[in-house]
Design a protein around this motif. Structure first.
Motif, PDB file in Angstrom:
ATOM      1  N   HIS A   1      22.624  28.656  36.260  1.00 28.63           N
ATOM      2  CA  HIS A   1      23.852  28.673  37.041  1.00 28.63           C
ATOM      3  C   HIS A   1      23.538  28.730  38.530  1.00 28.63           C
ATOM      4  O   HIS A   1      22.980  29.719  39.007  1.00 28.63           O
ATOM      5  CB  HIS A   1      24.709  29.872  36.630  1.00 28.63           C
ATOM      6  N   ILE A   2      23.847  27.696  39.234  1.00 23.65           N
ATOM      7  CA  ILE A   2      23.697  27.535  40.679  1.00 23.65           C
ATOM      8  C   ILE A   2      22.244  27.655  41.141  1.00 23.65           C
ATOM      9  O   ILE A   2      21.623  26.666  41.446  1.00 23.65           O
ATOM     10  CB  ILE A   2      24.613  28.496  41.480  1.00 23.65           C
ATOM     11  N   ASP A   3      21.701  28.874  41.172  1.00 28.29           N
ATOM     12  CA  ASP A   3      20.384  29.037  41.777  1.00 28.29           C
ATOM     13  C   ASP A   3      19.296  29.505  40.823  1.00 28.29           C
ATOM     14  O   ASP A   3      18.226  29.890  41.250  1.00 28.29           O
ATOM     15  CB  ASP A   3      20.479  30.007  42.957  1.00 28.29           C
ATOM     16  N   GLY A   4      19.554  29.494  39.524  1.00 31.29           N
ATOM     17  CA  GLY A   4      18.508  29.879  38.592  1.00 31.29           C
ATOM     18  C   GLY A   4      19.060  30.384  37.270  1.00 31.29           C
ATOM     19  O   GLY A   4      20.258  30.362  37.029  1.00 31.29           O
ATOM     20  N   TRP A   5      18.153  30.836  36.411  1.00 30.46           N
ATOM     21  CA  TRP A   5      18.524  31.319  35.085  1.00 30.46           C
ATOM     22  C   TRP A   5      19.070  32.729  35.177  1.00 30.46           C
ATOM     23  O   TRP A   5      18.490  33.592  35.835  1.00 30.46           O
ATOM     24  CB  TRP A   5      17.310  31.294  34.157  1.00 30.46           C
ATOM     25  N   LYS A   6      20.193  32.967  34.489  1.00 33.25           N
ATOM     26  CA  LYS A   6      20.827  34.283  34.464  1.00 33.25           C
ATOM     27  C   LYS A   6      21.163  34.640  33.024  1.00 33.25           C
ATOM     28  O   LYS A   6      21.471  33.766  32.224  1.00 33.25           O
ATOM     29  CB  LYS A   6      22.113  34.269  35.291  1.00 33.25           C
ATOM     30  N   LYS A   7      21.134  35.938  32.730  1.00 33.74           N
ATOM     31  CA  LYS A   7      21.560  36.399  31.410  1.00 33.74           C
ATOM     32  C   LYS A   7      23.064  36.522  31.396  1.00 33.74           C
ATOM     33  O   LYS A   7      23.676  36.932  32.386  1.00 33.74           O
ATOM     34  CB  LYS A   7      20.966  37.768  31.106  1.00 33.74           C
ATOM     35  N   GLY A   8      23.645  36.183  30.254  1.00 32.46           N
ATOM     36  CA  GLY A   8      25.079  36.315  30.131  1.00 32.46           C
ATOM     37  C   GLY A   8      25.530  36.370  28.688  1.00 32.46           C
ATOM     38  O   GLY A   8      24.746  36.170  27.770  1.00 32.46           O
ATOM     39  N   THR A   9      26.808  36.635  28.517  1.00 29.03           N
ATOM     40  CA  THR A   9      27.424  36.718  27.195  1.00 29.03           C
ATOM     41  C   THR A   9      28.535  35.685  27.111  1.00 29.03           C
ATOM     42  O   THR A   9      29.386  35.620  27.999  1.00 29.03           O
ATOM     43  CB  THR A   9      28.011  38.121  26.964  1.00 29.03           C
ATOM     44  N   PHE A  10      28.518  34.888  26.059  1.00 31.43           N
ATOM     45  CA  PHE A  10      29.537  33.870  25.853  1.00 31.43           C
ATOM     46  C   PHE A  10      30.871  34.548  25.561  1.00 31.43           C
ATOM     47  O   PHE A  10      30.970  35.395  24.674  1.00 31.43           O
ATOM     48  CB  PHE A  10      29.124  32.968  24.689  1.00 31.43           C
ATOM     49  N   GLN A  11      31.887  34.204  26.344  1.00 36.32           N
ATOM     50  CA  GLN A  11      33.205  34.833  26.213  1.00 36.32           C
ATOM     51  C   GLN A  11      34.221  33.957  25.490  1.00 36.32           C
ATOM     52  O   GLN A  11      35.232  34.455  25.035  1.00 36.32           O
ATOM     53  CB  GLN A  11      33.754  35.170  27.604  1.00 36.32           C
ATOM     54  N   GLY A  12      33.962  32.658  25.416  1.00 39.71           N
ATOM     55  CA  GLY A  12      34.915  31.818  24.708  1.00 39.71           C
ATOM     56  C   GLY A  12      34.953  30.397  25.199  1.00 39.71           C
ATOM     57  O   GLY A  12      34.291  30.019  26.122  1.00 39.71           O
ATOM     58  N   PHE A  13      35.754  29.658  24.650  1.00 40.84           N
ATOM     59  CA  PHE A  13      36.016  28.254  24.510  1.00 40.84           C
ATOM     60  C   PHE A  13      35.070  27.208  25.084  1.00 40.84           C
ATOM     61  O   PHE A  13      34.740  27.220  26.236  1.00 40.84           O
ATOM     62  CB  PHE A  13      37.429  27.840  24.929  1.00 40.84           C
ATOM     63  N   LEU A  40      28.732  28.165  19.125  1.00 42.14           N
ATOM     64  CA  LEU A  40      28.664  29.457  19.816  1.00 42.14           C
ATOM     65  C   LEU A  40      29.849  30.334  19.423  1.00 42.14           C
ATOM     66  O   LEU A  40      30.962  29.853  19.259  1.00 42.14           O
ATOM     67  CB  LEU A  40      28.680  29.252  21.332  1.00 42.14           C
ATOM     68  N   LYS A  41      29.562  31.622  19.268  1.00 43.93           N
ATOM     69  CA  LYS A  41      30.606  32.598  18.942  1.00 43.93           C
ATOM     70  C   LYS A  41      30.717  33.599  20.080  1.00 43.93           C
ATOM     71  O   LYS A  41      29.730  33.892  20.764  1.00 43.93           O
ATOM     72  CB  LYS A  41      30.249  33.329  17.651  1.00 43.93           C
ATOM     73  N   LYS A  42      31.906  34.138  20.271  1.00 47.26           N
ATOM     74  CA  LYS A  42      32.129  35.131  21.309  1.00 47.26           C
ATOM     75  C   LYS A  42      31.148  36.283  21.116  1.00 47.26           C
ATOM     76  O   LYS A  42      30.984  36.796  20.018  1.00 47.26           O
ATOM     77  CB  LYS A  42      33.570  35.640  21.254  1.00 47.26           C
ATOM     78  N   GLY A  43      30.486  36.648  22.207  1.00 48.74           N
ATOM     79  CA  GLY A  43      29.503  37.725  22.150  1.00 48.74           C
ATOM     80  C   GLY A  43      28.070  37.250  22.066  1.00 48.74           C
ATOM     81  O   GLY A  43      27.150  38.051  22.224  1.00 48.74           O
ATOM     82  N   ASP A  44      27.836  35.958  21.824  1.00 52.85           N
ATOM     83  CA  ASP A  44      26.468  35.439  21.781  1.00 52.85           C
ATOM     84  C   ASP A  44      25.810  35.617  23.142  1.00 52.85           C
ATOM     85  O   ASP A  44      26.421  35.360  24.176  1.00 52.85           O
ATOM     86  CB  ASP A  44      26.453  33.944  21.405  1.00 52.85           C
ATOM     87  N   ARG A  45      24.560  36.066  23.141  1.00 54.10           N
ATOM     88  CA  ARG A  45      23.801  36.292  24.368  1.00 54.10           C
ATOM     89  C   ARG A  45      22.998  35.053  24.710  1.00 54.10           C
ATOM     90  O   ARG A  45      22.366  34.453  23.838  1.00 54.10           O
ATOM     91  CB  ARG A  45      22.859  37.485  24.183  1.00 54.10           C
ATOM     92  N   LEU A  46      23.009  34.676  25.988  1.00 52.05           N
ATOM     93  CA  LEU A  46      22.353  33.438  26.422  1.00 52.05           C
ATOM     94  C   LEU A  46      21.702  33.609  27.784  1.00 52.05           C
ATOM     95  O   LEU A  46      22.037  34.514  28.540  1.00 52.05           O
ATOM     96  CB  LEU A  46      23.399  32.318  26.567  1.00 52.05           C
ATOM     97  N   PHE A  47      20.764  32.690  28.061  1.00 51.28           N
ATOM     98  CA  PHE A  47      20.340  32.434  29.432  1.00 51.28           C
ATOM     99  C   PHE A  47      21.117  31.216  29.872  1.00 51.28           C
ATOM    100  O   PHE A  47      21.210  30.229  29.139  1.00 51.28           O
ATOM    101  CB  PHE A  47      18.848  32.108  29.511  1.00 51.28           C
ATOM    102  N   ILE A  48      21.702  31.253  31.055  1.00 50.52           N
ATOM    103  CA  ILE A  48      22.495  30.129  31.563  1.00 50.52           C
ATOM    104  C   ILE A  48      21.941  29.731  32.915  1.00 50.52           C
ATOM    105  O   ILE A  48      21.738  30.583  33.780  1.00 50.52           O
ATOM    106  CB  ILE A  48      23.984  30.509  31.734  1.00 50.52           C
TER     107      ILE A  48
END
Length: 98
Positions: A19-31, A9-17
């Protein structure tokens, strides 16, 4: 997502994650590294205003072995956005700028 894809994964990659109560859109920020591997994700639904990124730590499971990560439940945590979804986001952004 496979173990190798997680590690690439690289910083800025877009993902569904998941998290807790369901799928959410997000952007990978690092490490994803260290003794306690985790990903920092900026969730779309937590960005209150432009430039106000709220990053959340998401444990990846990478502290386990590659064999563990590649079991059937590897898809329970992270999924890449499809090309159609990324294109739709781009079109929305361009329309907003017009």
């Amino acid at each position: 997502m496979t173990y190798q894809e997680m590690n690439e994964l690289k910083k800025g990659d877009r993902l569904f994650i998941y998290h807790i109560d369901g799928w959410k859109k997000g952007t990978f920020q690092g490490f994803i590294s260290g003794a306690d591997p985790s990903a920092w994700i900026a969730f779309d639904d937590r960005q209150i205003a432009p430039g106000n990124v709220i990053a959340t730590r998401v444990f990846t499971g990478l502290q386990f072995t590659e064999e563990y990560w590649n079991q059937d439940y590897k898809d329970w945590k992270f999924k890449r956005l499809s090309e159609e979804e990324l294109n739709a986001e781009l079109l929305q952004t361009l329309e907003a700028l017009a």
